[in-house]
Scaffold this motif. Structure first.
Motif, PDB file in Angstrom:
ATOM      1  N   VAL A  64       0.842  -1.198   0.000  1.00 29.12           N
ATOM      2  CA  VAL A  64       0.000   0.000   0.000  1.00 29.12           C
ATOM      3  C   VAL A  64       0.878   1.249   0.000  1.00 29.12           C
ATOM      4  O   VAL A  64       1.658   1.481   0.933  1.00 29.12           O
ATOM      5  N   ALA A  65       0.753   2.045  -1.066  1.00 30.61           N
ATOM      6  CA  ALA A  65       1.336   3.385  -1.061  1.00 30.61           C
ATOM      7  C   ALA A  65       0.378   4.297  -0.311  1.00 30.61           C
ATOM      8  O   ALA A  65      -0.835   4.220  -0.496  1.00 30.61           O
ATOM      9  N   MET A  66       0.903   5.167   0.538  1.00 31.81           N
ATOM     10  CA  MET A  66       0.011   5.979   1.355  1.00 31.81           C
ATOM     11  C   MET A  66      -0.681   7.067   0.532  1.00 31.81           C
ATOM     12  O   MET A  66      -1.876   7.307   0.697  1.00 31.81           O
ATOM     13  N   ARG A  67       0.067   7.723  -0.376  1.00 33.72           N
ATOM     14  CA  ARG A  67      -0.537   8.808  -1.159  1.00 33.72           C
ATOM     15  C   ARG A  67      -0.204   8.730  -2.653  1.00 33.72           C
ATOM     16  O   ARG A  67      -1.069   8.884  -3.500  1.00 33.72           O
ATOM     17  N   SER A  68       1.060   8.512  -2.967  1.00 33.42           N
ATOM     18  CA  SER A  68       1.491   8.556  -4.361  1.00 33.42           C
ATOM     19  C   SER A  68       0.931   7.374  -5.145  1.00 33.42           C
ATOM     20  O   SER A  68       0.986   6.223  -4.700  1.00 33.42           O
ATOM     21  N   THR A  69       0.411   7.668  -6.322  1.00 33.12           N
ATOM     22  CA  THR A  69      -0.182   6.625  -7.160  1.00 33.12           C
ATOM     23  C   THR A  69       0.790   6.070  -8.195  1.00 33.12           C
ATOM     24  O   THR A  69       0.563   4.974  -8.725  1.00 33.12           O
ATOM     25  N   THR A  70       1.863   6.791  -8.488  1.00 28.93           N
ATOM     26  CA  THR A  70       2.714   6.442  -9.625  1.00 28.93           C
ATOM     27  C   THR A  70       3.314   5.052  -9.495  1.00 28.93           C
ATOM     28  O   THR A  70       3.194   4.204 -10.388  1.00 28.93           O
ATOM     29  N   LEU A  71       3.992   4.807  -8.367  1.00 24.80           N
ATOM     30  CA  LEU A  71       4.669   3.517  -8.193  1.00 24.80           C
ATOM     31  C   LEU A  71       3.661   2.382  -8.067  1.00 24.80           C
ATOM     32  O   LEU A  71       3.833   1.322  -8.680  1.00 24.80           O
TER      33      LEU A  71
END
Length: 470
Positions: A64-71
């Motif tokens: 889970v990425a907390m905010r960034s969607t790119t990765l």
């Protein structure tokens, strides 16, 4: 060029690239990881991959990425697959771990994360959210997910912080149980929050690394990264399922009753030296840590800092071996670990890395020259311009306020130290009021202003280095 994914995995070179052996499409995640980024993917994810290869089927990861969607989106397109370039003294090799089975973004799809926390198959939550990530928002997310488990009659979870915070398991437990009530009682009774220490140098991904991956794999990989061969994960023997300890140990994890000796050594030897070198390198115009440690005066400084002002207060018995290994690791030319990446969030990191050693040295009546020099270089770093006159950006939540103070007193070492020593959030309650400390910081800042960092370092060595220095 085709992209790396489950359909192209069989196109990878038969030699030189390790690939997942487990039947991934039949696995469901047993670990929810918060803070999807390079460090987790080059550290815990490889441990979990090892366990999967050994037949332990419940260590697959929902990242889970907390905010960034790119990765997260790039990894989703690649079915959770990515390549890791591992640099050792024997050379370079590539590995494609298979532990990452699913990705989400907490800010975009919180319900998916809550469902994952409450999934019957979930057994662990791991976190790499950095020092500034222990927020009310994180607490709310975890509590909501754990509340669903409680209501469904499911077992508690092991929640392991994998970061540079001291006593991180207890901090996370306190965050999750801060609100009194039945849920907090359930969390305290049913969940486990082991302290842990993690150690591996993982630079941020660069275009050069992505290009190296394309050449090695013959496939396009948007999430490729590089790391060193060394890794260490020390975790407290505190699990919901006691069998997890022997399983982790079988993969190379050190399971102990007390993490503190390892934690303190890592924070103060590795991280403390890293912060000092990052500030020196930024001010001197050096790009990466290998350039810093390759400068004889900086290498001598780091050796003396660790040996004379940090190690006397550590309880890790093999600190000298750890120190020597660190000096070799810092010099790894393949890592290209940016000084500005390491200097990120320095105001959050320095309080954990330098003051504890300085306070103990002062209490013992021992020398503080190298720690005070580190503090002086940090004050010079805050100006945001190197010795060649080139500006750089401070990536720090306190950047604006700290830089304003530094620039308001630029060139006046005494005034700079007075203004910035008042920041108890940086130095703690003791150092700002200790005349030996403030006097030493002021002295070294004056010498840095007069001679530059390298000249001041050479002067320091002439005054303090014993014969036979490394």
């Amino acid at each position: 060029m085709p992209s790396l994914n489950r359909h192209t995995l069989n196109q990878l070179p038969e030699r030189g690239v390790r690939v997942p052996g487990a039947d991934r499409h039949r696995l469901t995640p047993g670990v929810l990881h918060l803070g999807l980024g390079a460090f987790h993917r080059a550290h815990q994810a490889l441990v979990f991959d090892h366990l999967l290869q050994a037949g332990h089927r419940h260590w697959g990861v929902h990242g889970v990425a907390m905010r960034s969607t790119t990765l997260a989106d790039a990894l989703a397109r690649q079915d959770g697959l990515y390549a890791v370039q591992i640099a050792s003294q024997q050379g370079l090799h590539w590995q494609v771990p298979g532990a990452l089975l699913r990705t989400s973004v907490a800010a975009r799809e919180p319900e998916a994360v809550l469902q994952a926390i409450a999934a019957p198959g979930t057994r662990w939550i791991t976190l790499t959210v950095t020092e500034k990530g222990y927020t009310p928002e994180l607490a709310a997310l975890l509590r909501q997910g754990l509340a669903r488990r409680q209501q469904a009659g499911l077992p508690g979870l092991t929640l392991a912080s994998c970061d540079n915070l001291s006593d991180n398991g207890r901090r996370l437990q306190a965050l999750c149980t801060a609100e009194p009530g039945a849920l907090s009682d359930w969390i305290a009774q049913r969940c486990a929050f082991p302290n842990s220490m993690v150690d591996r140098i993982v630079p941020a991904a660069t275009p050069e690394r992505l290009q190296a991956a394309r050449q090695a794999l013959g496939l396009d990989d948007e999430a490729a990264l590089g790391t060193e061969a060394f890794w260490e994960w020390v975790i407290e023997r505190r699990f919901v399922d006691p069998a997890d300890g022997p399983a982790l140990a079988s993969a190379g994890v050190t399971v102990v009753d007390d993490v503190r000796p390892f934690e303190e050594a890592k924070l103060r030897l590795l991280n403390g030296s890293h912060s000092a070198m990052a500030c020196m390198g930024a001010v001197m115009g050096l790009a990466v840590i290998a350039d810093c440690i390759g400068t004889p005066a900086i290498r001598q400084f780091v050796h003396s800092l660790m040996s004379t002002e940090v190690a006397p207060h550590l309880s890790r018995r093999d600190w000298a071996d750890y120190r020597d290994a660190l000096l070799a690791r810092f010099g790894n030319p393949e890592l290209k670990h940016s000084v500005h990446q390491i200097a990120t969030d320095s105001s959050q990191k320095i309080p954990l890395r330098w003051p504890p050693s300085a306070e103990r040295q002062l209490a013992a009546g021992q020398g503080i020259s190298h720690l005070a020099f580190s503090a002086a270089v940090y004050l010079r770093y805050l100006l945001g311009v190197n010795e060649q006159g080139q500006p750089y950006t401070l990536n720090d939540p306190q950047a604006e306020a700290l830089q304003a103070l530094a620039r308001a007193h630029a060139g006046d070492a005494a005034a700079t130290v007075r203004a910035l020593s008042a920041r108890l959030d940086l130095w703690g309650p003791t150092l700002p009021h200790h005349p030996r400390w403030t006097g030493a910081v002021q002295h070294h800042l004056e010498r840095i202003q007069a001679l530059g960092v390298l000249g001041a370092l050479n002067e320091l060595h002439a005054a303090t280095a014993p014969s036979g220095t490394p």
